[in-house]
Scaffold this active site. Structure first.
Site, PDB file in Angstrom:
ATOM      1  N   GLY A 109      -5.671  -8.396 -31.684  1.00  0.00           N
ATOM      2  CA  GLY A 109      -4.234  -8.625 -31.545  1.00  0.00           C
ATOM      3  C   GLY A 109      -3.477  -8.581 -32.861  1.00  0.00           C
ATOM      4  N   CYS A 141       1.254   3.435  -0.930  1.00  0.00           N
ATOM      5  CA  CYS A 141       1.457   4.795  -1.443  1.00  0.00           C
ATOM      6  C   CYS A 141       1.696   5.751  -0.265  1.00  0.00           C
ATOM      7  CB  CYS A 141       0.227   5.241  -2.230  1.00  0.00           C
ATOM      8  SG  CYS A 141       0.250   7.004  -2.629  1.00  0.00           S
ATOM      9  N   CYS A 147      -1.655   8.331  -0.274  1.00  0.00           N
ATOM     10  CA  CYS A 147      -3.018   7.882  -0.020  1.00  0.00           C
ATOM     11  C   CYS A 147      -3.057   6.520   0.668  1.00  0.00           C
ATOM     12  CB  CYS A 147      -3.828   7.828  -1.318  1.00  0.00           C
ATOM     13  SG  CYS A 147      -3.422   6.439  -2.387  1.00  0.00           S
ATOM     14  N   CYS A 169       1.462   6.780  -5.764  1.00  0.00           N
ATOM     15  CA  CYS A 169       0.686   6.254  -6.895  1.00  0.00           C
ATOM     16  C   CYS A 169       1.124   6.933  -8.192  1.00  0.00           C
ATOM     17  CB  CYS A 169      -0.802   6.543  -6.718  1.00  0.00           C
ATOM     18  SG  CYS A 169      -1.598   5.653  -5.391  1.00  0.00           S
ATOM     19  N   CYS A 182      -5.062   8.481  -6.885  1.00  0.00           N
ATOM     20  CA  CYS A 182      -4.461   8.924  -5.633  1.00  0.00           C
ATOM     21  C   CYS A 182      -5.234  10.116  -5.061  1.00  0.00           C
ATOM     22  CB  CYS A 182      -3.003   9.296  -5.870  1.00  0.00           C
ATOM     23  SG  CYS A 182      -2.022   9.392  -4.371  1.00  0.00           S
TER      24      CYS A 182
END
Lengths: 364, 276
Positions: B29, B237, B240, B262, B268
């Site tokens: 970080g 979606c 899909c 997606c 997808c």
């Protein structure tokens, strides 16, 4: 669907082919050659070399041709090329005192040793379109004078003799290089100058102009402006001495700035310094003014909160390659982030609408 | 024309970048300054990610490049081509097959595994930049672990809007120490930041690299009474039928008709193939 963003490979190739065609323009018109650009668009070449940080007029001219005259794009080409070049070593500092001056003027003295040499300047031209040029007129040869023998002395050296201007003490330390090390603030003067000399001409000009209009005004006089060729020397370890490896043309500007003194410094003139590749005097003067404004801390002056005094503001934003890249990246698809914003705004509006309806109900 | 080195950058530069990456992995970080080079694509277009990818790529790697979750967006295509040309590495669109994935704005839906590296393109690495524009100040704040400003901002959001009004680039606290910008991924992706793969973040213009080693804790900032919530469009979606993936909204006609699909094209496609 997806037409706008999912062009993929073929779209990119086709766009590049069209770009190449547009760059060439009407094939009925003769093609520009790189030597033509180098010789006849010399000031554009100079700017590309200065902000590209690479002194090579041929490559700069090629970059201008490839970039269709977009100078920032040309500078980008040069920078991206430059960064791949191996570094063999560093030269000795160039000696501008030994410069073969094409132009040398001082605004602080009427006349001075070495004389006022105007050189090839636009300064006193009237900005009237010269329609003869459209007809490709031949240029009569300019009168030639003998070059003065010996070095042209720096104006500030005269003031120095009286102690009227601050000493510029030479440093032995190798200056930092922001193309090799990440820039970290606070920056010393050498790093600031490196950043400014490759900074965007327009940005540095704007910053300098703001100081003249009162945002950290520093009362600059052009002590001296000189343009000409200087030798570049490099010490070769195998030889044990320095040899001349080439020549560069630079513009040097030293400003003489009024200074009433501070808690730590007596009243005397102070300096701003600009040094830029090629004949680039607007940039060199601007650089000197901004350099002087950025020196407020070491001279014990007040922080007026002016943009030109703010090192982080100036140094982080003067690089046009960084600026243009980041600015133009907002052309890239951002629909994922935009989608999440859409959801949020819809949700907030729904709730605000519900709250408003409830309020009206309560009022009735 | 002179040939370029493997993956464009010279070995000296790669070593410099690898040192920064190792330091970043050692201090999760923490933003490590590095001497970013000019790349042959503009700043802001992924030069940080490209430099990090160039430094970690080996000839045996298989690379995947996505932008907005999709393999076929123009900039993803352009960067993939760059590495095909300069490194000659194999490329793929299949998340599970890639060893190095360079991404802009998304984390793939399929969980990443050990041995994979996810490289993020980062525009502004400093999570507090828009609260405090000065780098000298924000570095001090990180050093002193002084994140009050950030919490005040989030609190003000709640008092004004009733919610934290940050939808992407949602800040996280890494292993209880550094507050980090996960790059502009939607906050939907934040929970995925704790993963088995190595995550490297490259900011070219801002000259910073940071990292999350595998299984590093990355906690999205929130308050007890306003817990963090990973949100997405409330639809399945349209192609899909996935209920669990991040969705793009596509305008399909002049009446403003909408289709939700997606954003992760590989995810997808695989689901559609499996359904067939």
């Amino acid at each position: 669907m997806y037409v706008a963003v999912k062009g993929g490979e073929r779209a990119i190739d086709n766009a590049h082919a069209w770009l190449a065609e547009e760059r060439r323009g009407d094939t009925g018109v003769a093609e520009l050659t790189v030597p033509q650009i180098r010789e006849q668009l010399g000031l554009a070449v100079n700017r590309v070399m200065a902000e590209g940080s690479l002194f090579d007029p041929d490559l700069a001219a090629l970059a201008i041709k490839q970039a269709r005259g977009d100078l920032i794009e040309a500078i980008f080409l040069i920078r991206a090329y430059r960064t791949t070049l191996p570094r063999f070593g560093s030269s000795l500092p160039i000696e501008t005192a030994h410069m073969a001056c094409d132009r040398r003027i001082s605004a602080t003295f009427k006349d001075l040793p070495g004389g006022q040499v105007l050189g090839p300047t636009f300064d006193y031209t009237h900005r009237l379109l010269d329609f003869k040029l459209a007809a490709e007129g031949q240029v009569p040869p300019a009168p030639v004078a003998e070059a003065p023998a010996g070095d042209v002395p720096h104006v500030t050296s005269f003031l120095n003799r009286e102690g009227l201007i601050e000493e510029a003490v030479p440093e032995d330390r190798i200056p930092p290089d922001l193309t090799r090390e990440p820039m970290e603030l606070p920056a010393d003067r050498a790093l600031r100058l490196q950043s400014l000399t490759r900074g965007d001409e327009g940005f540095v000009l704007g910053m300098a102009y703001s100081t003249q209009r009162g945002y950290a005004r520093n009362h600059a006089f052009v002590g001296e402006l000189r343009i000409g060729a200087v030798a570049v020397e490099m010490e070769i370890p195998e030889l044990g001495f320095a040899i001349e490896i080439g020549e560069v043309i630079v513009t040097e500007c030293e400003t003489v700035n009024q200074f009433k003194g501070s808690k730590t410094e007596p009243p005397q003139f102070t300096r701003g310094y600009g040094l830029v590749f090629g004949q680039t005097e607007r940039k060199a003067i601007s650089m000197a003014l901004v350099d002087r404004a950025l020196r407020w801390k070491e001279l014990g002056e007040d922080d007026e909160g002016a943009p030109a005094q703010d090192e982080a503001f100036v140094l982080y934003h003067c690089d046009n390659i960084q600026a243009t890249g980041f600015l133009e990246h907002i052309k890239l698809p951002h629909y994922v982030d935009f989608q999440s914003e859409l959801e949020l705004v819809r949700k907030l509006r729904r709730e605000a609408g519900a709250a408003f309806a409830a309020m009206q109900e309560a009022a009735e | 024309m002179q040939e370029y080195n493997f993956a464009y950058l010279d070995e000296q530069t790669k070593r410099m970048i690898r040192r920064a990456i190792l330091k970043g992995l050692a201090i999760p970080g923490y933003q490590v300054p590095f001497a970013s080079r000019e790349m042959p694509m503009p700043y802001g277009w992924g030069t940080g990610g490209v430099q990090v990818s160039a430094a970690v790529l080996t000839p045996d790697d298989t690379m995947k490049v996505i932008d907005q979750g999709a393999d076929d967006t123009t900039n993803a295509v352009s960067i993939r081509k760059f590495f095909e040309r300069t490194a000659g590495v194999a490329t793929t669109t299949v998340t599970g097959e890639a060893t190095v994935i360079q991404t802009r704005h998304r984390i793939p839906e399929e969980p990443l595994k050990e041995g994979q590296i996810l490289v993020y393109q980062v525009p502004i690495p400093e999570p507090m930049r828009f609260l405090e524009p000065r780098e000298t100040e924000t570095r001090k704040m990180h050093a002193l672990e002084e994140y009050g400003l950030m919490h005040v901002k989030l609190y003000e959001d709640i008092s004004r809007h009733g919610h934290i009004a940050t939808a992407y680039a949602y800040p996280v606290k890494v292993e209880g120490r550094y507050v980090m910008d996960p790059s502009p991924i939607p906050k939907f992706d934040n929970p995925k930041l704790e993963m088995a793969a190595i995550q490297l973040f490259g900011a070219g213009r801002e000259q910073r690299i940071y990292a999350l080693p595998p299984h590093t804790k990355a906690v999205s900032l929130d308050f007890e009474d306003h817990p963090f919530e990973a949100s997405k469009a409330d639809h399945p979606c349209g192609l899909c039928g996935a209920q669990d993936s991040y969705l793009d909204e596509v305008i399909v006609d002049d009446e403003g008709g909408r289709l939700f699909v997606c954003s992760d094209t590989d995810y997808c496609t695989h689901r559609q193939e499996a359904a067939r």
